[in-house]
Design a protein around this motif. Structure first.
Motif, PDB file in Angstrom:
ATOM      1  N   ARG A 151      10.372  36.243  91.500  1.00  0.00           N
ATOM      2  CA  ARG A 151       8.997  36.493  91.956  1.00  0.00           C
ATOM      3  C   ARG A 151       8.015  36.212  90.820  1.00  0.00           C
ATOM      4  O   ARG A 151       6.970  35.605  91.028  1.00  0.00           O
ATOM      5  CB  ARG A 151       8.856  37.932  92.422  1.00  0.00           C
ATOM      6  N   ILE A 162      18.529  42.592  92.035  1.00  0.00           N
ATOM      7  CA  ILE A 162      17.130  43.058  92.008  1.00  0.00           C
ATOM      8  C   ILE A 162      16.380  42.422  90.838  1.00  0.00           C
ATOM      9  O   ILE A 162      15.260  41.923  90.990  1.00  0.00           O
ATOM     10  CB  ILE A 162      17.080  44.600  91.912  1.00  0.00           C
ATOM     11  N   ILE A 163      17.028  42.432  89.669  1.00  0.00           N
ATOM     12  CA  ILE A 163      16.369  41.852  88.491  1.00  0.00           C
ATOM     13  C   ILE A 163      16.133  40.364  88.705  1.00  0.00           C
ATOM     14  O   ILE A 163      15.069  39.825  88.373  1.00  0.00           O
ATOM     15  CB  ILE A 163      17.219  42.109  87.228  1.00  0.00           C
ATOM     16  N   TRP A 221      21.743  46.003  90.592  1.00  0.00           N
ATOM     17  CA  TRP A 221      20.638  45.711  89.658  1.00  0.00           C
ATOM     18  C   TRP A 221      20.503  44.227  89.361  1.00  0.00           C
ATOM     19  O   TRP A 221      19.389  43.727  89.223  1.00  0.00           O
ATOM     20  CB  TRP A 221      20.848  46.484  88.355  1.00  0.00           C
ATOM     21  N   MET A 244      13.516  50.689  93.969  1.00  0.00           N
ATOM     22  CA  MET A 244      14.451  50.162  92.982  1.00  0.00           C
ATOM     23  C   MET A 244      13.709  49.366  91.902  1.00  0.00           C
ATOM     24  O   MET A 244      14.012  49.459  90.725  1.00  0.00           O
ATOM     25  CB  MET A 244      15.493  49.263  93.662  1.00  0.00           C
ATOM     26  N   GLU A 245      12.721  48.605  92.346  1.00  0.00           N
ATOM     27  CA  GLU A 245      11.972  47.809  91.365  1.00  0.00           C
ATOM     28  C   GLU A 245      11.144  48.704  90.462  1.00  0.00           C
ATOM     29  O   GLU A 245      10.928  48.397  89.292  1.00  0.00           O
ATOM     30  CB  GLU A 245      11.096  46.786  92.085  1.00  0.00           C
ATOM     31  N   ILE A 252      12.153  51.644  89.489  1.00  0.00           N
ATOM     32  CA  ILE A 252      13.107  52.134  88.481  1.00  0.00           C
ATOM     33  C   ILE A 252      13.318  51.066  87.405  1.00  0.00           C
ATOM     34  O   ILE A 252      13.326  51.361  86.210  1.00  0.00           O
ATOM     35  CB  ILE A 252      14.455  52.503  89.139  1.00  0.00           C
ATOM     36  N   VAL A 253      13.480  49.821  87.863  1.00  0.00           N
ATOM     37  CA  VAL A 253      13.680  48.736  86.903  1.00  0.00           C
ATOM     38  C   VAL A 253      12.500  48.658  85.942  1.00  0.00           C
ATOM     39  O   VAL A 253      12.666  48.572  84.714  1.00  0.00           O
ATOM     40  CB  VAL A 253      13.879  47.383  87.625  1.00  0.00           C
ATOM     41  N   GLU A 254      11.283  48.723  86.499  1.00  0.00           N
ATOM     42  CA  GLU A 254      10.091  48.649  85.648  1.00  0.00           C
ATOM     43  C   GLU A 254      10.031  49.829  84.683  1.00  0.00           C
ATOM     44  O   GLU A 254       9.634  49.688  83.525  1.00  0.00           O
ATOM     45  CB  GLU A 254       8.827  48.644  86.522  1.00  0.00           C
ATOM     46  N   LEU A 312      19.105  46.347  79.724  1.00  0.00           N
ATOM     47  CA  LEU A 312      18.501  46.818  80.974  1.00  0.00           C
ATOM     48  C   LEU A 312      19.536  47.369  81.966  1.00  0.00           C
ATOM     49  O   LEU A 312      19.364  48.479  82.461  1.00  0.00           O
ATOM     50  CB  LEU A 312      17.676  45.688  81.600  1.00  0.00           C
ATOM     51  N   MET A 315      13.225  39.928  90.952  1.00  0.00           N
ATOM     52  CA  MET A 315      11.966  40.190  90.252  1.00  0.00           C
ATOM     53  C   MET A 315      11.583  39.009  89.368  1.00  0.00           C
ATOM     54  O   MET A 315      10.424  38.611  89.308  1.00  0.00           O
ATOM     55  CB  MET A 315      12.089  41.466  89.402  1.00  0.00           C
ATOM     56  N   LYS A 322      12.546  49.298  82.012  1.00  0.00           N
ATOM     57  CA  LYS A 322      12.001  48.201  81.216  1.00  0.00           C
ATOM     58  C   LYS A 322      10.940  48.729  80.258  1.00  0.00           C
ATOM     59  O   LYS A 322      10.894  48.334  79.086  1.00  0.00           O
ATOM     60  CB  LYS A 322      11.358  47.182  82.172  1.00  0.00           C
TER      61      LYS A 322
END
Lengths: 241, 175
Positions: B51, B44-45, B41, A56-57, A59-61, A80, B48, A64
């Protein structure tokens, strides 16, 4: 045996409100699949990511990266979630029709929602409307209107036409790719079922290849749609245009 | 039997822009957008971002502690240098004080010796003078005694005369 669409005419007695029930069904299925997968993948989030969270991260990246490529990240940040939802929804929609096509009676019920021009044009129209909305919201009405006559007023008709062509190309590109893929898959199924021993053998290998290619196309088209969405948004919200 | 035309009718739904379909698509997409943003999302965002901040904080903290350590080590070095200097100074002082004391002692000893020597000399002188005095006294009384004895025994006119003269002469010389 013509496949027809299960259309409900004049819904609720309103004369212009026709609904293709297959579309309704498939849109609901796609949305549900996306929602369930997303929620399952984003359970038990940890500081140190594992398994699905990594995916999932990623995909986010990825999204982005698409946004950062087209505009300043500070203004693009709010897009986003839109980009993420677009790319996952379109990808899942594309792949649903690659896996199989379902027919009940004469009606085609199971297919890609994106193999329907109405739905893709709805998505693209929504995106274009969003670009106008955010263009006005972020840059202000004056700057937004100035965009139509810069660098010179001669550009005005072209700029107006561009908005419509953008909508059409964005929606029809997606529709065409996915619809063509489904048509060819349908043809191969025809070939396989028309002549059981030989047709099946001849159709099996191309079917396999074409399904693989359709998966690829589905991914590419989801990426292209999201990418172009961000490009159109950046045209409207970036100050250097 | 299937025909080519049949297959193409897979896309029977292509024709016509139905408003209902559009509304359905729009409704479901916006609903999906809202739901996944809220339940998938968004968290998750957030995670992130958290982090990212955590890593940034850790880097800052590491940088700070490194700087602190450097500063502390520098301070320690400085302190050590200072201590060394102080120790050197103490040793030097002690050496100097020792030398001073040594000289002092030598000087005092010399003075004492001189004093002792002088007092001894004075004593000697004193004793000598005393002895001389005593001798002189003794000689005087002895000479008087001898003189009386000699006078008693054999003084005559002539001798007396000679003695007086001699005496007078002696006195005259002394005067």
């Amino acid at each position: 045996m013509n496949h027809t669409a299960p259309i409900a005419h004049d819904l609720f007695g309103i004369s212009w409100l026709d609904v293709n029930l297959a579309n309704l069904f498939m849109v609901a299925v796609s949305s549900a699949v996306v929602f369930i997968l997303s929620v399952i993948a984003s359970r038990k989030l940890q500081m140190r990511p594992t398994g699905l969270q990594n995916f999932m991260e990623w995909i986010v990246e990825f999204v982005k990266g698409i946004i950062s490529d087209t505009m300043d990240w500070k203004t693009g940040k709010i897009f986003l979630p839109l980009g993420l939802t677009l790319i996952t929804y379109i990808l899942v929609s594309n792949l649903l029709g690659v896996a199989t096509v379902g027919v009940i009676g004469h009606d085609l019920w199971w297919k890609s929602p994106t193999a329907d021009a109405t739905l893709t044009l709805t998505l693209s129209g929504m995106v274009i409307l969003l670009t106008h909305f955010y263009g006005i919201k972020i840059q202000g009405m004056k700057h937004y209107l100035k965009g139509y006559v810069s660098p010179s007023p001669i550009m005005l008709p072209f700029k107006i036409i561009e908005e419509f062509t953008n909508t059409l190309t964005l929606g029809l590109r997606l529709f065409g790719n996915i619809y063509a893929g489904e048509v060819l898959l349908g043809l191969l199924v025809m070939l396989a079922t028309a002549n059981i021993p030989f047709g099946f053998i001849f159709a099996a290998v191309p079917m396999l290849a074409w399904q693989g290619f359709s998966v690829f196309i589905g991914g590419i088209q989801a990426f292209v749609f999201t990418m172009l969405t961000m490009v159109y948004l950046s045209h409207k919200v970036s100050s250097d245009h | 039997m299937y025909s080519y035309i049949d297959v193409l009718s897979v896309g029977a739904s292509v024709g016509g822009l139905r408003v209902g379909d559009m509304l359905v698509q729009l409704f479901f997409f916006l609903l999906l957008l809202y739901l996944v943003k809220k339940f998938a999302w968004g968290p998750i965002i957030n995670m992130m971002q958290k982090r990212e901040e955590y890593v940034a904080n850790e880097i800052d903290a590491a940088e700070k502690s490194r700087a602190d350590a450097e500063k502390a080590s520098q301070e320690a070095q400085e302190r050590l240098k200072q201590m060394k200097q102080e120790a050197q100074k103490i040793v030097d002082d002690a050496k100097e004080a020792g030398q001073k004391q040594e000289q002092e002692i030598i000087r005092a000893a010399r003075e004492e010796a001189n004093r002792l020597k002088e007092s001894a000399q004075a004593d000697i002188q004193n004793e000598k003078e005393k002895a001389l005095q005593a001798l002189q006294d003794k000689v005087a009384s002895l000479s008087v005694l001898i003189a009386t004895k000699v006078i008693e025994k054999e003084i005559d006119e002539k001798d007396q005369e000679k003695l007086i003269n001699e005496y007078i002469k002696e006195v005259g010389e002394e005067l």
